[in-house]
Design a protein around this motif. Structure first.
Motif, short mmCIF file in Angstrom:
data_model
loop_
_atom_site.label_atom_id
_atom_site.label_comp_id
_atom_site.label_asym_id
_atom_site.label_seq_id
_atom_site.Cartn_x
_atom_site.Cartn_y
_atom_site.Cartn_z
N LYS A 1 -1.53 24.82 -20.42
CA LYS A 1 -2.04 25.14 -19.11
C LYS A 1 -2.14 26.72 -19.03
CE LYS A 1 1.05 26.18 -15.87
NZ LYS A 1 1.83 26.07 -14.72
N GLU B 1 -4.20 27.46 -10.14
CA GLU B 1 -4.06 26.24 -9.09
C GLU B 1 -4.93 25.23 -9.92
OE1 GLU B 1 -5.52 27.68 -5.50
OE2 GLU B 1 -3.67 28.89 -5.07
N LYS B 2 -6.05 25.52 -10.49
CA LYS B 2 -6.97 24.45 -11.17
C LYS B 2 -6.24 23.64 -12.45
CE LYS B 2 -11.33 26.46 -9.92
NZ LYS B 2 -12.69 27.12 -10.35
N GLU B 3 -5.56 24.63 -13.19
CA GLU B 3 -4.91 24.18 -14.27
C GLU B 3 -3.55 23.42 -13.89
OE1 GLU B 3 -6.27 23.97 -16.84
OE2 GLU B 3 -7.88 25.12 -16.35
N GLU B 4 -3.12 23.48 -12.83
CA GLU B 4 -1.90 22.87 -12.33
C GLU B 4 -2.25 21.47 -12.11
OE1 GLU B 4 -0.40 25.00 -9.02
OE2 GLU B 4 0.91 26.28 -10.28
N GLN B 5 -3.59 21.21 -11.74
CA GLN B 5 -3.86 19.61 -11.46
C GLN B 5 -3.96 18.99 -12.73
OE1 GLN B 5 -7.88 19.80 -9.61
NE2 GLN B 5 -7.07 20.87 -7.61
N TRP B 6 -4.19 19.63 -13.73
CA TRP B 6 -4.48 19.11 -15.14
C TRP B 6 -2.82 18.92 -15.45
CZ3 TRP B 6 -2.19 20.77 -19.43
CH2 TRP B 6 -2.42 19.94 -20.88
N GLN B 7 -1.99 20.04 -15.26
CA GLN B 7 -0.86 19.59 -15.78
C GLN B 7 -0.01 18.55 -14.97
OE1 GLN B 7 1.73 22.81 -14.38
NE2 GLN B 7 3.34 22.38 -15.97
N ASN B 8 -0.56 18.00 -13.80
CA ASN B 8 0.18 17.03 -12.81
C ASN B 8 -0.26 15.82 -13.59
OD1 ASN B 8 1.56 18.80 -11.14
ND2 ASN B 8 -0.28 18.79 -9.59
N GLN B 9 -1.61 15.85 -13.95
CA GLN B 9 -2.05 14.76 -14.63
C GLN B 9 -1.15 14.49 -15.83
OE1 GLN B 9 -6.21 14.98 -15.18
NE2 GLN B 9 -6.66 14.93 -12.97
N THR C 1 2.29 13.17 -15.31
CA THR C 1 2.24 11.59 -15.00
C THR C 1 2.07 10.90 -16.10
OG1 THR C 1 1.43 12.25 -12.77
CG2 THR C 1 1.15 10.16 -13.53
#
Length: 266
Positions: free
Chosen positions: A252, A149-157, A160
């Motif tokens: 990720k 879940e934490k790395e998915e934030q990095w993936q979203n960035q 984008t």
């Protein structure tokens, strides 16, 4: 008796000169101007002939000078044209060699990207398998989900960022393929992308700067002149964008794996 064969004044009599006859006087009076006129015409014709011959020689001399000048100019033009043709042929050969060099480099880079893409796909499959194994391991599964879940934030960035880069690269390639849009606008886009690739943390993780320089140098692909779809331009840029997308997905899972392995050692 009258001589019917000799009417008066029809013939010149021997004694007419002594008797005041006028026939001989008028004959001489006409003969002198006629002789003078003939002499004048002869002299005039002779002088005219000399002048004509003089002008003819002068004309021929001028004609020869003009001919020599034209021949000299003709030879100069031929020499200059041959020199120009030789120079153009040399430039064409240089351009052909540069084009061939770029084509080989592009092919080599494309093969390299295809191989890296295959490797990424294989690693992704491997990580997916490890993911499934870890999901069945109780506490490890909870840890895995938390890290994921934490790395998915990095993936979203990262996703984008890639979307923004995709839009900028599409616009850059459209300007490159256009005959109307200014070159300076394309250079500004390239400069902005390189600066961001060198400063953005996500771009640094993906190593995007090197790929951007390859795109700017080797991606010369354009669709036909009537094309209005910007996404049909370019080839190398789309390979790199797909490569970066796979790298985001792979990074990720690698980051998750690194966190889990680090906690396991502790």
């Amino acid at each position: 008796m009258n001589n019917l064969n000799d009417p008066p004044n029809w013939n010149i009599q021997p004694n007419e000169r002594n008797e005041g006859g006028h026939g001989s006087k008028w004959n001489y009076a006409l003969l002198v101007p006629m002789v003078g006129l003939a002499a004048f015409r002869w002299i005039w014709s002779r002088e005219s002939q000399k002048e004509i011959e003089k002008e003819r020689k002068k004309f021929y001399r001028k004609l020869l000078l003009v001919q020599k000048e034209l021949e000299s100019k003709y030879h100069d033009i031929i020499t200059e044209n041959r020199r120009t043709v030789a120079h153009l042929e040399l430039e064409m050969e240089k351009a052909r060699n540069r084009t061939e060099s770029f084509r080989k480099a592009l092919i080599s880079q494309t093969h390299k990207l295809v191989e890296e893409r295959k490797t990424l796909e294989q690693e992704r499959t491997k990580l997916e398998q490890e993911k499934q194994i870890m999901q069945y391991s109780g506490a490890a599964s909870a840890l895995y989900q938390s890290c994921l879940e934490k790395e998915e934030q990095w993936q979203n960035q990262a996703t984008t960022l890639l979307k923004e880069f995709e839009g900028a690269l599409t616009e850059r390639q459209n300007i490159y393929c256009s005959l109307l849009l200014p070159r300076q606008q394309r250079l500004e886009i390239e400069k902005t992308l390189l600066v961001r690739a060198a400063t953005d943390p996500v771009a640094l993780d993906l190593g995007m700067e090197t790929g951007l320089r390859d795109i700017f140098k080797y991606d010369t692909s354009c669709s036909n002149w009537l094309n209005t779809n910007k996404r049909q331009n370019g080839k190398l840029m789309w390979l790199y964008l797909r490569y970066w997308e796979l790298s985001v997905e792979l990074n990720k899972f690698k980051r998750v794996e690194k966190v889990i392995l680090g906690k396991s050692r502790n």
